[in-house]
Scaffold this motif. Structure first.
Motif, mmCIF file in Angstrom:
data_model
loop_
_atom_site.group_PDB
_atom_site.id
_atom_site.type_symbol
_atom_site.label_atom_id
_atom_site.label_comp_id
_atom_site.label_asym_id
_atom_site.label_seq_id
_atom_site.Cartn_x
_atom_site.Cartn_y
_atom_site.Cartn_z
ATOM 1 N N SER A 75 0.836 -1.201 0.000
ATOM 2 C CA SER A 75 0.000 0.000 0.000
ATOM 3 C C SER A 75 0.866 1.244 0.000
ATOM 4 C CB SER A 75 -0.925 0.024 1.227
ATOM 5 O OG SER A 75 -0.176 0.090 2.420
ATOM 6 N N ILE A 76 0.282 2.318 -0.507
ATOM 7 C CA ILE A 76 0.879 3.641 -0.411
ATOM 8 C C ILE A 76 -0.256 4.603 -0.103
ATOM 9 C CG2 ILE A 76 0.739 3.932 -2.937
ATOM 10 C CD1 ILE A 76 3.225 5.770 -2.677
ATOM 11 N N ASN A 77 -0.134 5.296 0.999
ATOM 12 C CA ASN A 77 -1.219 6.146 1.487
ATOM 13 C C ASN A 77 -2.502 5.306 1.606
ATOM 14 O OD1 ASN A 77 0.704 8.177 1.509
ATOM 15 N ND2 ASN A 77 0.157 8.874 -0.540
ATOM 16 N N GLN A 78 -3.578 5.680 0.911
ATOM 17 C CA GLN A 78 -4.822 4.912 1.027
ATOM 18 C C GLN A 78 -5.066 3.987 -0.173
ATOM 19 O OE1 GLN A 78 -8.287 7.044 2.912
ATOM 20 N NE2 GLN A 78 -7.044 8.832 2.400
ATOM 21 N N ALA A 80 -8.913 1.504 -3.479
ATOM 22 C CA ALA A 80 -8.727 2.871 -2.981
ATOM 23 C C ALA A 80 -10.078 3.455 -2.575
ATOM 24 C CB ALA A 80 -8.088 3.743 -4.059
ATOM 25 N N TYR A 113 -9.435 9.242 -7.172
ATOM 26 C CA TYR A 113 -8.488 9.112 -6.062
ATOM 27 C C TYR A 113 -7.065 9.454 -6.501
ATOM 28 C CZ TYR A 113 -5.448 7.441 -2.454
ATOM 29 O OH TYR A 113 -4.459 7.399 -1.505
ATOM 30 N N ASP A 124 -3.990 12.140 -5.090
ATOM 31 C CA ASP A 124 -2.839 11.558 -4.386
ATOM 32 C C ASP A 124 -1.679 11.412 -5.375
ATOM 33 O OD1 ASP A 124 -0.955 9.960 -3.086
ATOM 34 O OD2 ASP A 124 -2.464 8.757 -2.055
ATOM 35 N N GLU A 156 1.507 10.791 -4.943
ATOM 36 C CA GLU A 156 2.407 9.649 -4.718
ATOM 37 C C GLU A 156 1.807 8.360 -5.280
ATOM 38 O OE1 GLU A 156 5.061 10.238 -0.809
ATOM 39 O OE2 GLU A 156 2.901 10.111 -0.392
ATOM 40 N N ALA A 157 0.520 8.160 -5.025
ATOM 41 C CA ALA A 157 -0.149 6.967 -5.545
ATOM 42 C C ALA A 157 -0.184 6.994 -7.069
ATOM 43 C CB ALA A 157 -1.566 6.859 -4.975
#
Length: 329
Positions: free
Chosen positions: A223-226, A285, A313, A317, A319-320
């Protein structure tokens, strides 16, 4: 009565016991004491029965006598869909306590009868091996481990343990109300079958667990963040890990959700989550509507072939988005 693997897992951990003062959770409480396993307890008073005050008082008495913490929640009145709402409220309370107090494990007193009831209910709805196997002794959740130390024991074994030691516990009269589906299955099917075929039922669950373990591939979920993601190309395996992940987030997927996930590549679950299954990856997500995206970002999504419902999403985000861009190249 507790398995050695369970004792090893719990003896050096910070544990929270979901307590009700009924026979199951009272037996688990004294088994934990007997095995010198550290724990605190949490009890919810729904205010529906006069006896519930006595149950809370008993919980506090045990806490004082055996030197552990007793957390109490007085629930607001539940107007409809009591079982589902009560469960949601209960687990929200437990998870708040876990977050605030650093508990590593949540212990529940589910036993073999509970697992068999679930099996029969799912069998009658229509289910595969994974759904029929039902509860597990140990399940990883978002920020804690859910442990069911009694899952291999039958209710009567627990009551005999309590009665032999003259330990006080309470009977909840609502357990005899067959308007609740679980109670109907318990009194008419699971309980009579367990009384007659206990040994065979225990063996069957052991075989089912082995079969499920061989059928479902091991998957590493990252996972990364949500955004959660994993890599497989088998939809049955996907479904198992999607279910586990969302359950860990406190969201239970429905039979209709499962059907859609097996039939479609992109599914919105409960208006809260988006699940995307492409040829290589599964992405999960929060579901956000895509709004006001600039032309450059829209073109990037188009070139990467990012499903429309995941774009909201990813647009929020960075980064995602960068990670997904690398994975889908």
């Amino acid at each position: 009565m507790l398995q050695e693997t369970t004792k090893t897992l719990l003896q050096n951990s910070k544990n929270l016991l979901a307590f009700s003062a009924g026979g199951d959770s009272t037996a688990l409480l004294f088994l934990l004491l007997e095995n010198k396993i550290p724990f605190d307890i949490a009890i919810v008073n729904y205010g529906l029965r006069e006896q519930s005050k006595e149950e809370v008082a008993y919980a506090k008495q045990l806490a004082e006598e055996y030197n552990f913490v007793c957390h109490v929640k007085n629930a607001p009145k539940i107007e409809k869909n009591f079982e589902a709402e009560a469960r949601s409220l209960r687990y929200s309370f437990f998870e708040e306590l876990i977050d605030h107090n650093g508990y590593e494990n949540l212990l529940t007193a589910h036993h073999l009868g509970d697992r068999f009831e679930w099996f029969l209910m799912q069998f009658c709805k229509g289910a595969g091996c994974v759904e029929l196997s039902g509860m597990k002794n140990v399940e990883e959740r978002k920020n804690y481990t859910l442990v069911r130390p009694l899952l291999d024991l039958e209710k009567q074994e627990l009551l005999e343990y309590l009665n032999d030691r003259k330990i006080k516990y309470f009977e909840d009269e609502s357990n005899s109300d067959e308007r609740y589906t679980r109670n109907y299955f318990r009194h008419n099917f699971s309980q009579p079958l367990l009384e007659k075929y206990l040994g065979g039922i225990k063996k069957s669950f052991s075989y089912i667990d082995q079969d499920v373990a061989s059928l479902i591939k091991d998957v590493k979920l990252d996972s990364i963040n949500q955004l959660a993601y994993f890599q497989t190309n088998d939809k049955r395996t996907n479904l198992v890990y999607i279910d586990r992940y969302l359950k860990g987030q406190g969201h239970l997927i429905t039979a209709n959700d499962k059907k859609e996930l097996l039939e479609n590549e992109s599914v919105v679950i409960g208006r809260k989550y988006i699940v995307v299954q492409d040829e290589r990856y599964v992405f999960i997500a929060p579901y956000l509507e895509a709004k006001d995206m600039d032309k450059q970002l829209k073109e990037k999504f188009r070139l990467l072939k990012v499903p429309v419902k995941l774009r909201g999403y990813l647009a929020a985000d960075a980064e995602a988005l960068e990670l997904v861009s690398l994975l889908l190249q």
